[in-house]
Design a protein around this motif. Sequence first.
Motif, PDB file in Angstrom:
ATOM      1  N   LYS A  57       1.051  -1.198  -0.062  1.00  0.00           N
ATOM      2  CA  LYS A  57      -0.198   0.077   0.059  1.00  0.00           C
ATOM      3  C   LYS A  57       0.902   1.324  -0.119  1.00  0.00           C
ATOM      4  O   LYS A  57       2.120   1.128   0.642  1.00  0.00           O
ATOM      5  CB  LYS A  57      -0.984   0.001   1.193  1.00  0.00           C
ATOM      6  N   TRP A  58       0.639   2.213  -0.649  1.00  0.00           N
ATOM      7  CA  TRP A  58       1.405   3.570  -0.836  1.00  0.00           C
ATOM      8  C   TRP A  58       0.707   4.695  -0.517  1.00  0.00           C
ATOM      9  O   TRP A  58      -0.611   4.711  -0.517  1.00  0.00           O
ATOM     10  CB  TRP A  58       1.600   3.751  -2.275  1.00  0.00           C
ATOM     11  N   GLU A  59       1.380   5.692  -0.198  1.00  0.00           N
ATOM     12  CA  GLU A  59       0.849   7.011   0.211  1.00  0.00           C
ATOM     13  C   GLU A  59       1.504   7.939  -0.814  1.00  0.00           C
ATOM     14  O   GLU A  59       2.719   7.522  -1.087  1.00  0.00           O
ATOM     15  CB  GLU A  59       0.868   7.540   1.622  1.00  0.00           C
ATOM     16  N   TYR A  60       1.053   9.039  -0.904  1.00  0.00           N
ATOM     17  CA  TYR A  60       1.416   9.961  -2.104  1.00  0.00           C
ATOM     18  C   TYR A  60       1.541  11.427  -1.527  1.00  0.00           C
ATOM     19  O   TYR A  60       0.836  11.622  -0.512  1.00  0.00           O
ATOM     20  CB  TYR A  60       0.639   9.880  -3.088  1.00  0.00           C
ATOM     21  N   LEU A  61       2.327  12.097  -1.996  1.00  0.00           N
ATOM     22  CA  LEU A  61       2.560  13.318  -1.555  1.00  0.00           C
ATOM     23  C   LEU A  61       2.956  14.494  -2.990  1.00  0.00           C
ATOM     24  O   LEU A  61       3.691  13.942  -3.670  1.00  0.00           O
ATOM     25  CB  LEU A  61       3.727  13.558  -0.689  1.00  0.00           C
ATOM     26  N   THR A  62       2.375  15.712  -2.860  1.00  0.00           N
ATOM     27  CA  THR A  62       2.994  16.560  -3.969  1.00  0.00           C
ATOM     28  C   THR A  62       3.467  17.760  -3.216  1.00  0.00           C
ATOM     29  O   THR A  62       2.838  18.103  -2.014  1.00  0.00           O
ATOM     30  CB  THR A  62       1.682  17.002  -4.649  1.00  0.00           C
ATOM     31  N   ALA A  63       4.466  18.431  -3.793  1.00  0.00           N
ATOM     32  CA  ALA A  63       5.002  19.360  -3.119  1.00  0.00           C
ATOM     33  C   ALA A  63       5.704  20.409  -4.131  1.00  0.00           C
ATOM     34  O   ALA A  63       6.172  19.877  -5.229  1.00  0.00           O
ATOM     35  CB  ALA A  63       6.050  18.871  -2.258  1.00  0.00           C
ATOM     36  N   PRO A  64       5.602  21.647  -4.041  1.00  0.00           N
ATOM     37  CA  PRO A  64       6.290  22.734  -4.941  1.00  0.00           C
ATOM     38  C   PRO A  64       7.969  22.597  -4.717  1.00  0.00           C
ATOM     39  O   PRO A  64       8.151  22.132  -3.769  1.00  0.00           O
ATOM     40  CB  PRO A  64       5.618  23.987  -4.200  1.00  0.00           C
ATOM     41  N   VAL A  65       8.533  22.692  -5.690  1.00  0.00           N
ATOM     42  CA  VAL A  65      10.011  22.709  -5.698  1.00  0.00           C
ATOM     43  C   VAL A  65      10.606  23.939  -6.279  1.00  0.00           C
ATOM     44  O   VAL A  65      10.241  24.335  -7.328  1.00  0.00           O
ATOM     45  CB  VAL A  65      10.632  21.471  -6.983  1.00  0.00           C
TER      46      VAL A  65
ATOM     47  N   PRO B 179       0.424  24.355 -12.274  1.00  0.00           N
ATOM     48  CA  PRO B 179      -0.507  24.771 -13.010  1.00  0.00           C
ATOM     49  C   PRO B 179      -0.318  26.496 -13.274  1.00  0.00           C
ATOM     50  O   PRO B 179      -1.048  26.909 -14.400  1.00  0.00           O
ATOM     51  CB  PRO B 179      -1.703  24.800 -11.931  1.00  0.00           C
ATOM     52  N   ASP B 180       0.465  27.099 -12.737  1.00  0.00           N
ATOM     53  CA  ASP B 180       0.743  28.633 -13.025  1.00  0.00           C
ATOM     54  C   ASP B 180       1.529  28.814 -14.439  1.00  0.00           C
ATOM     55  O   ASP B 180       1.904  29.742 -14.744  1.00  0.00           O
ATOM     56  CB  ASP B 180       1.187  29.289 -12.056  1.00  0.00           C
ATOM     57  N   GLY B 181       2.406  27.584 -14.507  1.00  0.00           N
ATOM     58  CA  GLY B 181       3.081  27.715 -15.752  1.00  0.00           C
ATOM     59  C   GLY B 181       4.500  27.902 -15.690  1.00  0.00           C
ATOM     60  O   GLY B 181       5.266  28.023 -16.449  1.00  0.00           O
TER      61      GLY B 181
END
Length: 51
Positions: free
Chosen positions: A3-11, A37-39
Amino acid sequence: MKKWEYLTAPVLIHNTKMILDNFGADGWELVQIVQGPDGQGLVAYFKREKA
């Protein structure tokens, strides 16, 4: 079955290595980096196995 957990983060471009090293030290594996999303910014997607 795993089972996995996920994370999104700005770089931040000027500090990429430190940011990725910190997530890696916490057990997160980088899956992909895409344009935000802001390009202009970047967003990193990480995963790690749930305990």
